[in-house]
Design a protein around this motif. Sequence first.
Motif, PDB file in Angstrom:
ATOM      1  N   ASP A  29     101.221  55.905  16.590  1.00  0.00           N
ATOM      2  CA  ASP A  29     102.126  55.136  17.445  1.00  0.00           C
ATOM      3  C   ASP A  29     102.324  53.706  16.939  1.00  0.00           C
ATOM      4  O   ASP A  29     102.683  52.819  17.691  1.00  0.00           O
ATOM      5  N   VAL A  30     102.111  53.503  15.645  1.00  0.00           N
ATOM      6  CA  VAL A  30     102.245  52.184  15.037  1.00  0.00           C
ATOM      7  C   VAL A  30     103.526  52.166  14.201  1.00  0.00           C
ATOM      8  O   VAL A  30     103.830  53.131  13.498  1.00  0.00           O
ATOM      9  N   ALA A  31     104.256  51.071  14.282  1.00  0.00           N
ATOM     10  CA  ALA A  31     105.499  50.926  13.502  1.00  0.00           C
ATOM     11  C   ALA A  31     105.183  51.015  12.010  1.00  0.00           C
ATOM     12  O   ALA A  31     104.064  50.761  11.575  1.00  0.00           O
ATOM     13  N   LEU A  32     106.177  51.367  11.226  1.00  0.00           N
ATOM     14  CA  LEU A  32     105.993  51.571   9.792  1.00  0.00           C
ATOM     15  C   LEU A  32     105.400  50.349   9.097  1.00  0.00           C
ATOM     16  O   LEU A  32     104.436  50.464   8.345  1.00  0.00           O
ATOM     17  N   ASP A  33     105.954  49.165   9.347  1.00  0.00           N
ATOM     18  CA  ASP A  33     105.439  47.954   8.711  1.00  0.00           C
ATOM     19  C   ASP A  33     103.975  47.711   9.091  1.00  0.00           C
ATOM     20  O   ASP A  33     103.162  47.346   8.246  1.00  0.00           O
ATOM     21  N   ALA A  34     103.671  47.914  10.353  1.00  0.00           N
ATOM     22  CA  ALA A  34     102.294  47.731  10.809  1.00  0.00           C
ATOM     23  C   ALA A  34     101.384  48.794  10.198  1.00  0.00           C
ATOM     24  O   ALA A  34     100.237  48.507   9.852  1.00  0.00           O
ATOM     25  N   SER A  35     101.885  50.008  10.041  1.00  0.00           N
ATOM     26  CA  SER A  35     101.100  51.082   9.416  1.00  0.00           C
ATOM     27  C   SER A  35     100.751  50.742   7.974  1.00  0.00           C
ATOM     28  O   SER A  35      99.630  50.983   7.522  1.00  0.00           O
ATOM     29  N   ILE A  36     101.714  50.171   7.267  1.00  0.00           N
ATOM     30  CA  ILE A  36     101.468  49.779   5.875  1.00  0.00           C
ATOM     31  C   ILE A  36     100.396  48.701   5.815  1.00  0.00           C
ATOM     32  O   ILE A  36      99.472  48.762   4.997  1.00  0.00           O
ATOM     33  N   ALA A  37     100.495  47.707   6.695  1.00  0.00           N
ATOM     34  CA  ALA A  37      99.501  46.634   6.737  1.00  0.00           C
ATOM     35  C   ALA A  37      98.124  47.194   7.099  1.00  0.00           C
ATOM     36  O   ALA A  37      97.113  46.796   6.509  1.00  0.00           O
ATOM     37  N   LEU A  38      98.092  48.114   8.048  1.00  0.00           N
ATOM     38  CA  LEU A  38      96.823  48.740   8.431  1.00  0.00           C
ATOM     39  C   LEU A  38      96.232  49.534   7.267  1.00  0.00           C
ATOM     40  O   LEU A  38      95.024  49.488   7.008  1.00  0.00           O
ATOM     41  N   TYR A  39      97.077  50.261   6.561  1.00  0.00           N
ATOM     42  CA  TYR A  39      96.620  51.044   5.413  1.00  0.00           C
ATOM     43  C   TYR A  39      96.020  50.126   4.346  1.00  0.00           C
ATOM     44  O   TYR A  39      94.957  50.413   3.790  1.00  0.00           O
ATOM     45  N   GLU A  40      96.689  49.015   4.080  1.00  0.00           N
ATOM     46  CA  GLU A  40      96.190  48.070   3.078  1.00  0.00           C
ATOM     47  C   GLU A  40      94.847  47.482   3.508  1.00  0.00           C
ATOM     48  O   GLU A  40      93.929  47.355   2.701  1.00  0.00           O
ATOM     49  N   ARG A  41      94.728  47.125   4.785  1.00  0.00           N
ATOM     50  CA  ARG A  41      93.449  46.598   5.286  1.00  0.00           C
ATOM     51  C   ARG A  41      92.384  47.683   5.207  1.00  0.00           C
ATOM     52  O   ARG A  41      91.248  47.419   4.826  1.00  0.00           O
ATOM     53  N   GLY A  42      92.749  48.898   5.553  1.00  0.00           N
ATOM     54  CA  GLY A  42      91.803  50.003   5.474  1.00  0.00           C
ATOM     55  C   GLY A  42      91.296  50.220   4.061  1.00  0.00           C
ATOM     56  O   GLY A  42      90.105  50.465   3.844  1.00  0.00           O
ATOM     57  N   ALA A  43      92.191  50.111   3.084  1.00  0.00           N
ATOM     58  CA  ALA A  43      91.789  50.266   1.685  1.00  0.00           C
ATOM     59  C   ALA A  43      90.810  49.164   1.284  1.00  0.00           C
ATOM     60  O   ALA A  43      89.821  49.418   0.592  1.00  0.00           O
ATOM     61  N   ALA A  44      91.060  47.936   1.732  1.00  0.00           N
ATOM     62  CA  ALA A  44      90.156  46.825   1.424  1.00  0.00           C
ATOM     63  C   ALA A  44      88.803  47.022   2.108  1.00  0.00           C
ATOM     64  O   ALA A  44      87.752  46.767   1.517  1.00  0.00           O
ATOM     65  N   LEU A  45      88.826  47.495   3.351  1.00  0.00           N
ATOM     66  CA  LEU A  45      87.585  47.751   4.078  1.00  0.00           C
ATOM     67  C   LEU A  45      86.777  48.868   3.414  1.00  0.00           C
ATOM     68  O   LEU A  45      85.553  48.777   3.287  1.00  0.00           O
ATOM     69  N   LYS A  46      87.461  49.909   2.966  1.00  0.00           N
ATOM     70  CA  LYS A  46      86.800  51.018   2.269  1.00  0.00           C
ATOM     71  C   LYS A  46      86.125  50.516   0.994  1.00  0.00           C
ATOM     72  O   LYS A  46      84.973  50.852   0.714  1.00  0.00           O
ATOM     73  N   ALA A  47      86.835  49.689   0.249  1.00  0.00           N
ATOM     74  CA  ALA A  47      86.267  49.132  -0.987  1.00  0.00           C
ATOM     75  C   ALA A  47      85.049  48.271  -0.675  1.00  0.00           C
ATOM     76  O   ALA A  47      84.041  48.320  -1.399  1.00  0.00           O
ATOM     77  N   ARG A  48      85.109  47.488   0.396  1.00  0.00           N
ATOM     78  CA  ARG A  48      83.971  46.651   0.802  1.00  0.00           C
ATOM     79  C   ARG A  48      82.774  47.526   1.128  1.00  0.00           C
ATOM     80  O   ARG A  48      81.647  47.250   0.690  1.00  0.00           O
ATOM     81  N   CYS A  49      82.988  48.582   1.891  1.00  0.00           N
ATOM     82  CA  CYS A  49      81.889  49.491   2.246  1.00  0.00           C
ATOM     83  C   CYS A  49      81.298  50.130   0.998  1.00  0.00           C
ATOM     84  O   CYS A  49      80.062  50.220   0.860  1.00  0.00           O
ATOM     85  N   GLU A  50      82.145  50.572   0.082  1.00  0.00           N
ATOM     86  CA  GLU A  50      81.658  51.189  -1.156  1.00  0.00           C
ATOM     87  C   GLU A  50      80.836  50.200  -1.973  1.00  0.00           C
ATOM     88  O   GLU A  50      79.791  50.560  -2.512  1.00  0.00           O
ATOM     89  N   ASP A  51      81.291  48.944  -2.053  1.00  0.00           N
ATOM     90  CA  ASP A  51      80.545  47.924  -2.793  1.00  0.00           C
ATOM     91  C   ASP A  51      79.179  47.672  -2.170  1.00  0.00           C
ATOM     92  O   ASP A  51      78.170  47.566  -2.877  1.00  0.00           O
ATOM     93  N   GLU A  52      79.137  47.576  -0.850  1.00  0.00           N
ATOM     94  CA  GLU A  52      77.871  47.330  -0.167  1.00  0.00           C
ATOM     95  C   GLU A  52      76.917  48.511  -0.330  1.00  0.00           C
ATOM     96  O   GLU A  52      75.715  48.331  -0.506  1.00  0.00           O
ATOM     97  N   LEU A  53      77.446  49.723  -0.280  1.00  0.00           N
ATOM     98  CA  LEU A  53      76.601  50.905  -0.497  1.00  0.00           C
ATOM     99  C   LEU A  53      76.046  50.934  -1.917  1.00  0.00           C
ATOM    100  O   LEU A  53      74.876  51.263  -2.136  1.00  0.00           O
ATOM    101  N   LYS A  54      76.870  50.566  -2.876  1.00  0.00           N
ATOM    102  CA  LYS A  54      76.420  50.530  -4.271  1.00  0.00           C
ATOM    103  C   LYS A  54      75.297  49.513  -4.440  1.00  0.00           C
ATOM    104  O   LYS A  54      74.293  49.789  -5.096  1.00  0.00           O
ATOM    105  N   ARG A  55      75.455  48.334  -3.829  1.00  0.00           N
ATOM    106  CA  ARG A  55      74.399  47.321  -3.900  1.00  0.00           C
ATOM    107  C   ARG A  55      73.107  47.836  -3.284  1.00  0.00           C
ATOM    108  O   ARG A  55      72.022  47.637  -3.833  1.00  0.00           O
ATOM    109  N   ALA A  56      73.214  48.521  -2.164  1.00  0.00           N
ATOM    110  CA  ALA A  56      72.032  49.066  -1.513  1.00  0.00           C
ATOM    111  C   ALA A  56      71.369  50.128  -2.392  1.00  0.00           C
ATOM    112  O   ALA A  56      70.146  50.167  -2.512  1.00  0.00           O
TER     113      ALA A  56
END
Length: 80
Positions: A29-56
């Motif tokens: 139920d999110v507009a297309l522009d907002a969906s794109i922004a959410l997807y980009e933030r999600g990708a950055a969050l995923k990368a952050r989680c992967e980096d932290e897991l690798k450090r651990a």
Amino acid sequence: MTDRPVEEMSFEEAMKDLEAVVDQLERGDVALDASIALYERGAALKARCEDELKRAEEKVAAITLDANGVPAGTKPVEGL
């Protein structure tokens, strides 16, 4: 979900925000522009989680074992 910069988040904070992003995108139920922004933030969050897991994982790998397989201490891991 917070507006805090992803690179400043702990693993737990990033994971919580990533779950919120996924929930919003799954609802559809999110507009297309907002969906794109959410997807980009999600990708950055995923990368952050992967980096932290690798450090651990690297920290765990740095634990030294004695001859009986019992943890005997730690050794420095480069880059941590």
